[in-house]
Write a protein that holds these residues in place. Structure first.
Motif, PDB file in Angstrom:
ATOM      1  N   HIS A   9     -12.362  66.941 -15.074  1.00  0.00           N
ATOM      2  CA  HIS A   9     -12.082  65.999 -13.985  1.00  0.00           C
ATOM      3  C   HIS A   9     -12.170  64.563 -14.509  1.00  0.00           C
ATOM      4  CE1 HIS A   9     -12.475  63.853 -10.172  1.00  0.00           C
ATOM      5  NE2 HIS A   9     -12.069  64.951  -9.565  1.00  0.00           N
ATOM      6  N   PRO A  10     -11.293  63.660 -14.037  1.00  0.00           N
ATOM      7  CA  PRO A  10     -11.359  62.269 -14.499  1.00  0.00           C
ATOM      8  C   PRO A  10     -12.733  61.620 -14.333  1.00  0.00           C
ATOM      9  CG  PRO A  10      -9.292  62.638 -13.374  1.00  0.00           C
ATOM     10  CD  PRO A  10     -10.091  63.899 -13.203  1.00  0.00           C
ATOM     11  N   ALA A  11     -13.456  61.959 -13.263  1.00  0.00           N
ATOM     12  CA  ALA A  11     -14.795  61.387 -13.090  1.00  0.00           C
ATOM     13  C   ALA A  11     -15.726  61.817 -14.212  1.00  0.00           C
ATOM     14  CB  ALA A  11     -15.378  61.791 -11.739  1.00  0.00           C
ATOM     15  N   ALA A  12     -15.526  63.039 -14.725  1.00  0.00           N
ATOM     16  CA  ALA A  12     -16.362  63.520 -15.826  1.00  0.00           C
ATOM     17  C   ALA A  12     -16.087  62.739 -17.107  1.00  0.00           C
ATOM     18  CB  ALA A  12     -16.137  65.013 -16.050  1.00  0.00           C
ATOM     19  N   HIS A  13     -14.851  62.253 -17.259  1.00  0.00           N
ATOM     20  CA  HIS A  13     -14.548  61.407 -18.416  1.00  0.00           C
ATOM     21  C   HIS A  13     -15.398  60.137 -18.368  1.00  0.00           C
ATOM     22  CE1 HIS A  13     -10.831  63.342 -20.145  1.00  0.00           C
ATOM     23  NE2 HIS A  13     -10.943  63.988 -19.000  1.00  0.00           N
ATOM     24  N   ALA A  14     -15.609  59.619 -17.159  1.00  0.00           N
ATOM     25  CA  ALA A  14     -16.431  58.414 -17.001  1.00  0.00           C
ATOM     26  C   ALA A  14     -17.906  58.713 -17.220  1.00  0.00           C
ATOM     27  CB  ALA A  14     -16.215  57.824 -15.610  1.00  0.00           C
ATOM     28  N   THR A  15     -18.394  59.790 -16.599  1.00  0.00           N
ATOM     29  CA  THR A  15     -19.829  60.068 -16.694  1.00  0.00           C
ATOM     30  C   THR A  15     -20.240  60.496 -18.098  1.00  0.00           C
ATOM     31  OG1 THR A  15     -19.482  62.335 -15.865  1.00  0.00           O
ATOM     32  CG2 THR A  15     -20.046  60.635 -14.250  1.00  0.00           C
ATOM     33  N   ARG A  16     -19.312  61.010 -18.889  1.00  0.00           N
ATOM     34  CA  ARG A  16     -19.649  61.326 -20.285  1.00  0.00           C
ATOM     35  C   ARG A  16     -19.872  60.057 -21.098  1.00  0.00           C
ATOM     36  NH1 ARG A  16     -16.122  65.654 -19.596  1.00  0.00           N
ATOM     37  NH2 ARG A  16     -14.316  64.597 -20.480  1.00  0.00           N
ATOM     38  N   GLU A  17     -19.209  58.969 -20.718  1.00  0.00           N
ATOM     39  CA  GLU A  17     -19.391  57.700 -21.422  1.00  0.00           C
ATOM     40  C   GLU A  17     -20.601  56.925 -20.906  1.00  0.00           C
ATOM     41  OE1 GLU A  17     -17.589  56.813 -23.969  1.00  0.00           O
ATOM     42  OE2 GLU A  17     -16.182  58.493 -23.806  1.00  0.00           O
ATOM     43  N   LEU A  18     -21.021  57.251 -19.696  1.00  0.00           N
ATOM     44  CA  LEU A  18     -22.044  56.447 -19.029  1.00  0.00           C
ATOM     45  C   LEU A  18     -23.392  56.425 -19.752  1.00  0.00           C
ATOM     46  CD1 LEU A  18     -22.503  54.600 -16.668  1.00  0.00           C
ATOM     47  CD2 LEU A  18     -22.891  56.591 -15.216  1.00  0.00           C
ATOM     48  N   PRO A  19     -23.895  57.544 -20.287  1.00  0.00           N
ATOM     49  CA  PRO A  19     -25.194  57.469 -20.969  1.00  0.00           C
ATOM     50  C   PRO A  19     -25.226  56.451 -22.107  1.00  0.00           C
ATOM     51  CG  PRO A  19     -24.660  59.743 -20.497  1.00  0.00           C
ATOM     52  CD  PRO A  19     -23.434  58.942 -20.160  1.00  0.00           C
ATOM     53  N   SER A  20     -24.175  56.426 -22.928  1.00  0.00           N
ATOM     54  CA  SER A  20     -24.169  55.474 -24.041  1.00  0.00           C
ATOM     55  C   SER A  20     -23.992  54.048 -23.540  1.00  0.00           C
ATOM     56  CB  SER A  20     -23.076  55.829 -25.049  1.00  0.00           C
ATOM     57  OG  SER A  20     -21.795  55.796 -24.450  1.00  0.00           O
ATOM     58  N   LEU A  21     -23.179  53.869 -22.490  1.00  0.00           N
ATOM     59  CA  LEU A  21     -23.007  52.536 -21.921  1.00  0.00           C
ATOM     60  C   LEU A  21     -24.326  52.011 -21.355  1.00  0.00           C
ATOM     61  CD1 LEU A  21     -19.620  53.057 -20.012  1.00  0.00           C
ATOM     62  CD2 LEU A  21     -19.964  51.580 -22.008  1.00  0.00           C
ATOM     63  N   ALA A  22     -25.034  52.868 -20.618  1.00  0.00           N
ATOM     64  CA  ALA A  22     -26.293  52.445 -20.004  1.00  0.00           C
ATOM     65  C   ALA A  22     -27.375  52.198 -21.051  1.00  0.00           C
ATOM     66  CB  ALA A  22     -26.756  53.504 -19.007  1.00  0.00           C
ATOM     67  N   GLU A  23     -27.411  53.041 -22.060  1.00  0.00           N
ATOM     68  CA  GLU A  23     -28.416  52.857 -23.111  1.00  0.00           C
ATOM     69  C   GLU A  23     -28.181  51.542 -23.850  1.00  0.00           C
ATOM     70  OE1 GLU A  23     -30.380  55.283 -26.896  1.00  0.00           O
ATOM     71  OE2 GLU A  23     -28.801  56.203 -25.682  1.00  0.00           O
ATOM     72  N   SER A  24     -26.912  51.240 -24.112  1.00  0.00           N
ATOM     73  CA  SER A  24     -26.589  49.994 -24.800  1.00  0.00           C
ATOM     74  C   SER A  24     -26.897  48.781 -23.930  1.00  0.00           C
ATOM     75  CB  SER A  24     -25.111  49.995 -25.193  1.00  0.00           C
ATOM     76  OG  SER A  24     -24.734  48.768 -25.771  1.00  0.00           O
ATOM     77  N   ALA A  25     -26.494  48.843 -22.648  1.00  0.00           N
ATOM     78  CA  ALA A  25     -26.696  47.697 -21.752  1.00  0.00           C
ATOM     79  C   ALA A  25     -28.171  47.417 -21.496  1.00  0.00           C
ATOM     80  CB  ALA A  25     -25.976  47.943 -20.432  1.00  0.00           C
ATOM     81  N   SER A  26     -29.000  48.455 -21.562  1.00  0.00           N
ATOM     82  CA  SER A  26     -30.435  48.289 -21.282  1.00  0.00           C
ATOM     83  C   SER A  26     -31.269  48.198 -22.555  1.00  0.00           C
ATOM     84  CB  SER A  26     -30.937  49.466 -20.439  1.00  0.00           C
ATOM     85  OG  SER A  26     -30.863  50.678 -21.177  1.00  0.00           O
ATOM     86  N   GLU A  27     -30.593  48.123 -23.702  1.00  0.00           N
ATOM     87  CA  GLU A  27     -31.283  48.069 -24.996  1.00  0.00           C
ATOM     88  C   GLU A  27     -32.206  49.273 -25.182  1.00  0.00           C
ATOM     89  OE1 GLU A  27     -33.143  44.227 -25.104  1.00  0.00           O
ATOM     90  OE2 GLU A  27     -31.255  43.197 -25.521  1.00  0.00           O
ATOM     91  N   GLY A  28     -31.691  50.424 -24.754  1.00  0.00           N
ATOM     92  CA  GLY A  28     -32.398  51.675 -24.985  1.00  0.00           C
ATOM     93  C   GLY A  28     -33.373  52.094 -23.905  1.00  0.00           C
ATOM     94  N   ARG A  29     -33.523  51.298 -22.857  1.00  0.00           N
ATOM     95  CA  ARG A  29     -34.525  51.631 -21.836  1.00  0.00           C
ATOM     96  C   ARG A  29     -34.030  52.691 -20.846  1.00  0.00           C
ATOM     97  NH1 ARG A  29     -34.701  46.186 -22.345  1.00  0.00           N
ATOM     98  NH2 ARG A  29     -33.394  45.903 -20.495  1.00  0.00           N
ATOM     99  N   ILE A  30     -32.710  52.785 -20.649  1.00  0.00           N
ATOM    100  CA  ILE A  30     -32.159  53.759 -19.705  1.00  0.00           C
ATOM    101  C   ILE A  30     -31.594  54.940 -20.480  1.00  0.00           C
ATOM    102  CG2 ILE A  30     -30.420  54.199 -17.931  1.00  0.00           C
ATOM    103  CD1 ILE A  30     -30.567  51.274 -17.161  1.00  0.00           C
ATOM    104  N   ARG A  31     -32.064  56.126 -20.146  1.00  0.00           N
ATOM    105  CA  ARG A  31     -31.551  57.359 -20.738  1.00  0.00           C
ATOM    106  C   ARG A  31     -31.043  58.252 -19.602  1.00  0.00           C
ATOM    107  NH1 ARG A  31     -33.734  58.352 -25.907  1.00  0.00           N
ATOM    108  NH2 ARG A  31     -33.981  56.328 -26.944  1.00  0.00           N
TER     109      ARG A  31
END
Length: 262
Positions: A9-31
């Motif tokens: 599903h297209p939404a799954a394409h987004a959520t697969r990228e989200l962990p790395s995006l969030a980890e980068s944006a939070s400098e590793g605080r969000i997993r």
């Protein structure tokens, strides 16, 4: 993070990228750990878990919120969002503000939204269109959609989208009404006619648990919101590819118009 939709599903394409995006944006605080394909329950079950902090964040259909947000019920009818741009304007404006306020009173936070793509009917190949009269149609548990189908003379059968395949295979329904992306990504279209519903797109909301997210520092909540917004590009690209492929394979599809509904 919970997602009822499956891997393609297209939404799954987004959520697969989200962990790395969030980890980068939070400098590793969000997993983030993402559970696809309804692993943590259908949308209604996930919403209840969100309210009490059992799940931290999820992507759910707008219609899964009709029971707790009047604005969700108001905008759940087909034809409300004729385009992705119209959806973006609505959620960035008064609708988004009203919905966010209602959700917060139910211990939920509106983080962002995805364009869930066009709606469609999955119908028997011998269906006598444009009439839906007498057909048993599986639908999301949405009063707005149930009322539409009842007015058309169809027999709505409320189900979660996770139950659509089983209901079709068991002959419990003649067809279903669902987002095109859900139909194609779940391979439900093989033995049925896909009939797009013109000018009717479905929002998918990214909802957070207020119980969980308010424990985070404000700057991390901001980082999460920024990451979700960044993930929308991946979802939009996957959706555009899926719609283009459908148009290529179905150059002259049957369509139904929401203007036919009262």
């Amino acid at each position: 993070m919970a997602l009822e939709s499956g891997h393609d599903h297209p939404a799954a394409h987004a959520t697969r990228e989200l962990p790395s995006l969030a980890e980068s944006a939070s400098e590793g605080r969000i997993r983030l750990r993402v559970y696809e394909d309804g692993y943590l329950g259908d949308d209604s079950e996930v919403v209840e878990q969100l309210r009490f902090g059992g799940i931290d964040i999820a992507v759910v259909s707008l219609r899964a919120l009709e029971g707790i947000a009047k604005s969700a019920a108001l905008f759940g009818k087909g034809g409300t969002f004729p385009s992705a741009a119209a959806m973006e304007r609505a959620f960035a404006g008064a609708l988004g503000s009203a919905l966010a306020e209602e959700l917060e009173s139910s211990r939920l936070l509106l983080v962002s939204w995805y364009d869930g793509g066009p709606e469609c009917y999955l119908l028997p190949r011998d269906a006598k269109l444009p009439s839906l009269s007498g057909l048993r149609i599986g639908v999301e548990r949405s009063k707005a959609v149930i009322d539409e189908l009842t007015a058309e003379g169809a027999i709505p059968v409320p189900l979660s989208t996770l139950e659509f395949r089983r209901a079709l295979e068991a002959g419990l329904v003649d067809g279903v009404r669902a987002p095109l992306a859900s139909v194609l990504s779940s391979r439900l279209d093989a033995d049925y006619r896909v009939v797009p519903l013109e000018a009717s797109r479905v929002p998918m909301l990214v909802i957070g648990s207020r119980v969980s997210l308010m424990k985070m520092p404000g700057y991390d909540r901001d980082a999460l919101s920024v990451s979700v917004r960044a993930s929308k590009a991946f979802q939009a690209d996957a959706m555009a590819f899926m719609e283009a492929r459908f148009s290529r394979d179905n150059p002259s599809p049957w369509t139904l118009s929401p203007s036919a509904y009262p």
